[in-house]
Each structure stands twice: as C-alpha cells, then as structure tokens.
Design an enzyme around this catalytic site. Sequence first.
Site, short mmCIF file in Angstrom:
data_model
loop_
_atom_site.label_atom_id
_atom_site.label_comp_id
_atom_site.label_asym_id
_atom_site.label_seq_id
_atom_site.Cartn_x
_atom_site.Cartn_y
_atom_site.Cartn_z
N GLY A 50 0.83 -1.19 0.00
CA GLY A 50 0.00 0.00 0.00
C GLY A 50 0.87 1.25 0.00
O GLY A 50 2.03 1.20 0.37
N SER A 51 0.31 2.38 -0.43
CA SER A 51 1.06 3.62 -0.27
C SER A 51 0.74 4.22 1.09
O SER A 51 -0.11 3.73 1.83
CB SER A 51 0.78 4.59 -1.42
N GLY A 52 1.45 5.28 1.44
CA GLY A 52 1.29 5.88 2.76
C GLY A 52 2.44 5.51 3.68
O GLY A 52 2.49 5.95 4.83
N HIS A 53 3.37 4.68 3.18
CA HIS A 53 4.51 4.25 3.99
C HIS A 53 5.81 4.85 3.47
O HIS A 53 6.89 4.37 3.78
CB HIS A 53 4.64 2.72 3.96
N LYS B 105 5.76 -7.99 2.15
CA LYS B 105 5.59 -7.76 3.59
C LYS B 105 4.51 -8.68 4.13
O LYS B 105 3.47 -8.90 3.48
CB LYS B 105 5.21 -6.30 3.85
N ASP C 273 -1.64 -8.37 1.46
CA ASP C 273 -0.49 -8.30 0.56
C ASP C 273 -0.16 -9.69 0.00
O ASP C 273 0.06 -9.87 -1.20
CB ASP C 273 0.75 -7.76 1.30
N HIS D 281 0.20 0.80 9.86
CA HIS D 281 -1.09 1.30 9.39
C HIS D 281 -1.85 1.97 10.53
O HIS D 281 -3.07 2.08 10.51
CB HIS D 281 -1.94 0.17 8.83
#
Lengths: 251, 251
Positions: free
Chosen positions: A51-54, A102, A107, A215
């Site tokens: 996911g993005s945001g990391h 991950k 995922d 998250h």
Amino acid sequence: MKFYTSTNEIPEEMLKGIDLTYPQLTYLPETGILYDNTYNEKTVPIISGGGSGHEPAHVGYVGSGMLAAAVTGPLFIPPKSKNILKAIRQVNSGKGVFVIIKNFEADLKEFNEAIKEARNEGIDVRYIVSHDDISVNAYNFHKRHRGVAGTILLHKILGAFAKEGGSIDEIEQLALSLSPEIYTLGVALAPVHFPHQKTSFVLAEDEVSFGIGIHGEPGYRVEKFEDSERIAVELVNKLKAEINWQKKKSK
Amino acid sequence: MKFYTSTNEIPEEMLKGIDLTYPQLTYLPETGILYDNTYNEKTVPIISGGGSGHEPAHVGYVGSGMLAAAVTGPLFIPPKSKNILKAIRQVNSGKGVFVIIKNFEADLKEFNEAIKEARNEGIDVRYIVSHDDISVNAYNFHKRHRGVAGTILLHKILGAFAKEGGSIDEIEQLALSLSPEIYTLGVALAPVHFPHQKTSFVLAEDEVSFGIGIHGEPGYRVEKFEDSERIAVELVNKLKAEINWQKKKSK
C-alpha cells in the site's frame, strides 16, 4: 500531513511527481508501477511493493543496487495482482525475478496470485516474506511478525547482492537466511494521520507508544515520554531478548 | 519533535550520534565541528555552519562533493568564532578554504571574526554570503534576503566544483555569480517547535504561512490550506516576479 491536492489522488500524484523529478525513474500511469529505466538487464531484478502511505517505502528504494521496480496500491491497500504481474513482466529479462513481500494477509493474497500467474507465463519468480516485527498483541502476547521496517534491509542487501551478479538461486538462498535474522520494533511519537479521518489511536503530546504498526495499529504499551534513552533501552532490551543476546555473545 | 534526552544536550548528542553512525565523519567534541575524514587534500575544502536546529543543514551536507566540514552552534545560535577558526584550520591544506555563510547578523559577526583571524594566520580564506530568501516583511514590504534553503544549492554546486579541481579563485568567482541567482521562498505547515517553549507564532491545523523564516519568524501571509497546487502557484508566481520571468523567456 496536510500537503496534498486531493485525498484520492495522493498516490497517483506522488508517483507522477517522482517520475518528473528523477530522470532515471519511470512511472507507468494508473498502475502504481515505478521502475528504474537504467536497470542493468544482466542482473536479476528485485521488486517489492504494498500500500502507499509508507513512504519512502517502497518507491524511495527503486534504484541502482536496490529495487528494479516498486508497485504501489492506494493508501494502506496493497496493489492489485494484475499490477504486480505487470511489474514482474516489466523488469523480467529472462534471469528470473525476485519479489519481496511484507507479511500482511492482504499483501500475500495479491502477490501470491501475481506470482502464480507469472510462473504460468514461464517467468522464474522467487520470493521472500519479510516478518521482522517482534511486537506483541497486548491482549494475548502473541508475536505479530508483521513485515515492517526490516523489509528495507532486504531491499538494500538483496539489491546490492543482485547488482554484484547474484543468480536467482543465490538471491533466494541469501533471502531465506537473512529474513529470519532481521528483528525490528517500532515506537510512535504520534498516531498515523489519515486524511479526513480520525486517528486509529490517541496519543498525547507527551506520550509514546511501543510496538505500533505501520497502518496505525496500536502498540502494546503507552508511556509518558521521559527521554530518548528510555526508549532506546526498551527497544534494545526487547531485541536482545528476541535474539538470545547473552548466549550468542558467549560463543 | 519530542525525541531527545535533554534539551541542553541535543546538538552535542546529535553530533556524537552522527560520528558513531558514519565512519567517514568525525566529530570534535565540544566544538560543533564535524568533518569528512576522507577529504581529498588536493582539492579546496568548503565549509559552512550556523545554529543547530536546521538539520539536515549543515551537518547533513558534509561529504564527498559537498562540504569538507560543518561547524554548528547551539539551537538557533551561530557557532563561536573560535570554533569556526578551528574548523578552518582543520580542513586547511594550503590551497585556501572557502566558507559559505547564511545572511544573518549574528552569523556574519562570528564568521567574519574567524575569517579575519584565519587570514592573519596566512590562510587564504574566501567566502560567500547566501541571501536567497525573497520573503518580505509584512509591515513595510522590505525584502528580507535571509540565507535559507538556497544555501544548500551552494553547498552542492560549489562542493561538486571543488571536487572536480576548481581553484580557490575559480570557486569564489562561481559563488559570486551563483549566489545572486538563487531565489527561494518558504512556506510553513506548522510553526517551529522549540523544546519547552511556546511557538513563535500560532498556526491552526488547516492553515499555512507564506514567507516564514528558519528560526520560526512569522511569514507575510497566513491562509487556509486549500490544496498543494494553490501553494505551488503562490510560490512560483513570486519567484517568477523576482527573476523577471517573461523578459528572460523572450530572449
């Protein structure tokens, strides 16, 4: 934290921005795939994603001696298997493709589907699941084994090894020996801020939380912040316990 | 923001930590001087410095093709001239030493004193004052010309030029032609947080401030945050006006 044009477009705009900024990186619009256009086809490409945001994971680790490509989903949501498959095809040059995943259920589902498809197409895909997190669930003390910050060490070590000419077999072997030896533990000074949403947990200005997830998952303990040394002691002690520090030292 | 051991020791602990982390960087305790111990003595060393609290400036730019050394003072307070002089001596190998100074009265005072002393010792010291800031004083619209983010471009461009063999004369000439052509304008999403003190201005979660300074100096205008594009438009328009954009384009 608040520096964006519109919430929905954050990942797509970020990736287009990276493409504009770095001549050696190319973004394939609407796919989440960012790849190194100077990649040496004589070496085995390593890819990762999530996911993005990391950020800077994973797009920040695309480059020489690291990832050949990263594939990114919406905020905190893994990329679709069809885009992961596209990324595998994009970097494949017949020497096999190595994938770093991950350890999160969502995922694993998407990546496994893509890997199955790619293998059906005759691409030699190998993978490792990173599960470096030694945080525990506060209710039952079960280890969480999430794939978190330690994943970046896999990007860097395996990427450097691939650059030096490691074969797909050798990279897989190195990954299998490395991954179980990487341990991390997170500490948060603030909760995750998701645009236009409440934070998943509340942390006062003078509090820290040990063992949080990437998250916004709450940690196993909240404490008043005393000083950074106190935090280092907690983290190092937990890591030492995990690797049986005394025993190894006396060898 | 709150991750430290004790307020007074932040700069010293940070510098010791950098020394521990990077084998090629050496910190001289109690001096604020961090230098590149792999520095090529055949090239002209470039140094810079200022108060701490602006990291990664300047210590983060010590390295090959950038600064040979940085000299750091307490939080937001420039280093003492005696430590600047020590830094000049530390990197001097007879080819001259080039110094980059940010345009603040207190910085100029300390650096000028050190440069005078070093010249008395026979060291060929040249310098440039960075003054890239085009923000205006909200009350009288005077340009502020502070040395801020653009200083880093001087570190990188002059550092790369020195690495390629530029002489002290050539570096000085390049600096004199470069510095007046660098323009920057800052925007803040949050005020500066100084440990255990009130912030120098107040900014709501949904506000931004244009033209702020690097020590928490208020900007020339506070606006509700709409989107990042609106901010880019304001910044780019102001920069265009400064460099007389249309005229240059039509050449």
